[in-house]
Design an enzyme around this catalytic site. Sequence first.
Site, PDB file in Angstrom:
ATOM      1  N   ASP A 548       0.846  -1.188   0.000  1.00  0.00           N
ATOM      2  CA  ASP A 548       0.000   0.000   0.000  1.00  0.00           C
ATOM      3  C   ASP A 548       0.881   1.237   0.000  1.00  0.00           C
ATOM      4  OD1 ASP A 548       0.599   0.729   2.891  1.00  0.00           O
ATOM      5  OD2 ASP A 548      -0.273  -1.266   3.158  1.00  0.00           O
ATOM      6  N   GLU A 628      22.782 -21.909 -18.530  1.00  0.00           N
ATOM      7  CA  GLU A 628      21.922 -21.020 -17.731  1.00  0.00           C
ATOM      8  C   GLU A 628      22.702 -19.794 -17.250  1.00  0.00           C
ATOM      9  OE1 GLU A 628      18.629 -23.920 -15.645  1.00  0.00           O
ATOM     10  OE2 GLU A 628      20.715 -24.146 -15.001  1.00  0.00           O
TER      11      GLU A 628
END
Length: 747
Positions: A548, A628
Amino acid sequence: MAILYDSESRIFRLHTRHTSYQICVDELGYLLHLYYGRRTEQDMRYRLTFLDRGFSGNPKEKRLDRNYSLDVLPQEYPFRGTGDYRSAAFCMENADGALSCDLRFCSYEICDGKYRLSRLPSAFEERTRETGSSEKAADTNGKPGDVQTLKITLRDAVSGTETDLYYAVFESADVITRTAVIRNGGGSAVTIKRALSLCLDFPDGNWDLLHFHGRHTMEMQPERTPVGYEMTAIGSRRGTSSHQHNPGVILAARTASETYGDVYGCLLAFSGGFVCEAERDQFSQTRLVMGMSDDQLSWELKPGEALELPECVLAFTHQGFRQLSLLLHDFIREHVLRDPYLKKPHPVLINSWEAAYFDFDKDTILGIAKEAARLGMDMVVMDDGWFGGRKDDLRGLGDWYVNEEKLGGSLSGLIDKVTKLGLKFGIWIEPEMVNEDSFLYREHPDWVLKVPGKDPVFARNQLVLDFSREDVREGIFRMLCRVLDQGPVSYVKWDLNRSIADVYSLKNAAGRVRYEYVAGVYEFAARLLERYPGLLIEGCSGGGGRFDLGMLYYTPQIWGSDNSDALDRVFIQNGYSYLYPVCCVGAHVSAVPNHQTGRITPLKTRGITAMAGTFGYELDPGKLSEEEKEEILRQIRAYRQYESLIREGDYYRLSDPAADGIAAWAFVSKDKTKMLINYVQLENHGNMEVKYIRAAGLSEELIYISDTDGKRYEGAALMYGGLPVLPPGKDYAAGQILFTAEGAQDR
Ligand code: GLA
């Protein structure tokens, strides 16, 4: 002037660049809401209608003129006690127990600059580099004098209670913020039962509420609900803003779409329980109210005392959700976030949680750090498990001292080694919590929220410390400082892993505890930032359980979700994007099969998804293949290249992932010379259709060159003709294409 008052008509006109907000003081001294929408200079009182409506009461002055009733008139701050039976913004119990008041206009003030709240966070006027002291703005992006404040004071004659309504008008940002301060100017205590921050009344229209529900590991799922004659209400009673509902909503015209229609964004800057109610009344008028939830407080306000309410941020556009998101993103970046790395490269971090969980020592962390340094990362974060007896999630919370035995050495030694590798160091904390199995609890069992005589509710086997108490906060703060003082700590992940229950404090009245708790959290965060300037705090509550504007004011990024699966993240981050800029959504690349869903997605897809957030890693780099590692090196190079575009550019949703089978989004530089298109293919079928992505936000005439095939495209073609995306031929394929305007390549 952004705010004008006409003393004859008693109208307040609030103007942003494209919007107007009008309020009038009527002949009885009531504050009526006249209008909020596209900009107009008109006196909007003509919109008020006065009709005799049965069963709608009249104030004494109008008892013979039955055409006047607050039960139907649009109001600015409706309160219980006037015969308005719709949702109220304010409700107060008098000393005699009567639930009633009568707030009438008393005075007003208009001044330059932005009001501030003393205990709660609120948007600031100017963007600043200075973490912790936005008021003394250093880096001014907004024009000086761009913000004005209006304060309107209402008074209840019987109790002497006064309500100061505050409005700040951010003219060029097209945003208005609202809040209120309740003051007891009378001689007896009153009890505040409900005190919301926002009321918006609409005399007509068909409206939908777009809100964001969810759960732990699946936050921010949009739901568009028609506002009907029943009450549509969302909120949280968890003492935190919650995974279940975000305190940010959009009221949208029924016909509104991504690119068209009236939409109002309302975001509450508060990290405790909240409520948002929308209802269509008997005459098809719509009311939206929003603020702290009623169970957040029952506040006995003594004579001379004041209560600050959370701020609500309001934005309006007639151009649909896309434009609203752009407005909100800019506003939050410019006026809410205090980013210690503003306009500088942000550290690409690697977090130990999904790499090792509780099972690590200093060598594990150093191993991660060494690989991370080789891969070009900038920071290693030691997550949960480094303190007290914390070997699992059953014990140790509250014992904020380094477990040197487990770690195999001191924290300062570890930080030193990490720093020598050229990396910054970050650490995880959960200051508001305690386990029964901890020294802290054994020493201070009275520090937890606990109702006398009743066993408290446990969650993750932990209890909640009474952060409404200063002595408790002080104790935890000191312990944490002793840890953070052991070496240069650049980053703290502040977690909160349960909802709040058993709200009873030994030091604060029960009706105040929830509010004081939230204010205590803010005070604690402010102290940390003051003591450690330049510290980056990442908020977290099991992911997005406290996402928030209140927390974002202190923690400019918040871990978006404990779900790091790239596919689920596409949906979660799409939800956040309606309200919050991507730079504040914590997102990491994790290992596959994903630990939350078991899904296997390509590493490239995980990288592209994490770049719609703060971008970092959360895996064991020692377990990566050479291939990777090559991909990660490439990802980090790409992120470095795109970082300012991603963080500071305009964000466009280019598809609806729930409907289109493809998620596509773009970042466009403010000067429109660069666009990064990102997509993730959500479907993979035999002999599949071709999807098209239509770009947005470009200049129609400019020619853009694609970095993947070198082709030249007119901006208009990219936006209106779209780009074909061929069937993926594998699951969850993703792509990223950078378009650069001709002539801007070298910029
Ligand atoms: C929460 C966080 C995770 C991790 C754990 C540690 O769930 O969201 O990222 O930090 O706590 O206990």
